[in-house]
Enzyme design. Structure first.
Site, mmCIF file in Angstrom:
data_model
loop_
_atom_site.group_PDB
_atom_site.id
_atom_site.type_symbol
_atom_site.label_atom_id
_atom_site.label_comp_id
_atom_site.label_asym_id
_atom_site.label_seq_id
_atom_site.Cartn_x
_atom_site.Cartn_y
_atom_site.Cartn_z
ATOM 1 N N CYS A 1 17.765 7.202 6.766
ATOM 2 C CA CYS A 1 16.714 8.126 6.355
ATOM 3 C C CYS A 1 15.346 7.450 6.324
ATOM 4 C CB CYS A 1 17.030 8.688 4.967
ATOM 5 S SG CYS A 1 18.463 9.786 4.946
ATOM 6 N N HIS B 1 12.782 11.701 2.551
ATOM 7 C CA HIS B 1 12.972 11.937 1.119
ATOM 8 C C HIS B 1 12.188 10.939 0.288
ATOM 9 C CE1 HIS B 1 15.634 8.452 0.541
ATOM 10 N NE2 HIS B 1 16.219 8.784 1.688
#
Length: 199
Positions: free
Chosen positions: A175, A159
């Site tokens: 992440c 992301h």
């Protein structure tokens, strides 16, 4: 002749001091002042160095084909490598998980592309950080930035981020973070089903 020797020595001293300054590790500013828009774990003094290794890689040692493209994330060098199906290569700096216990390695794939991601902390994040909000909608305060690509592993994504100080660092809860402009480029190229390998 004496002037030339002194001048030469002066140049040598200048070059030596410049080389020494460049070789000294650069330490990033402390971001524990609460101004960050990221709602991930804070960067402490033990992981404040921002290093990313930009060496190009070939895809063949890691993937058997480039069907639907391939993403390789090198946790150690904090770099994301992407090969389009036609072999065109892209290299991006990224943020990686803060600690080994938050790091997952292995093969996965992109299972969902989200053009306007919203964010909810995972249960383990809420335990570690009970003060965090339960939900952040899409927009400038969203920890997932402008685009997110969900991996087949629960809670794991590639992301964007509005907090660019985190790129090149161990700074996430699991992440892989990218500059918003880079994740937007990757988002346009990568497909649902793109193979992903974290090493």
């Amino acid at each position: 002749m004496a002037d030339w020797s002194q001048n030469k020595l002066g140049r040598r001293a200048f070059l030596a001091s410049t080389a020494a300054a460049l070789a000294t590790p650069a330490f990033a500013q402390n971001v524990n002042d609460g101004s960050t828009t990221e709602l991930e774990r804070e960067i402490d003094t033990s992981v404040r160095r921002n290093i990313s290794s930009f060496r190009t890689l070939d895809w063949q040692p890691y993937f058997s084909n480039l069907t639907k493209g391939a993403v390789l994330v090198d946790i150690s060098s904090r770099a994301l490598h992407y090969w389009e199906e036609n072999g065109t290569y892209h290299l991006y700096p990224c943020s990686v998980p803060l600690t080994e216990d938050l790091t997952r390695r292995g093969r996965t794939q992109i299972v969902l592309k989200d053009p306007e991601p919203d964010w909810r902390p995972t249960p383990s994040m809420k335990i570690r950080n009970p003060e965090w909000p339960d939900y952040v909608g899409p927009g400038p305060d969203n920890p997932l930035g402008t685009r997110a690509m969900h991996l087949s592993w629960t809670y794991y994504r590639i992301h964007g981020t509005h907090d660019t100080r985190k790129i090149g660092r161990r700074s996430s809860n699991g992440c892989i973070g990218m500059y918003n402009e880079h994740v937007e480029q990757l988002y346009e190229m990568a497909l649902v089903g793109t193979q992903v390998l974290l090493i």
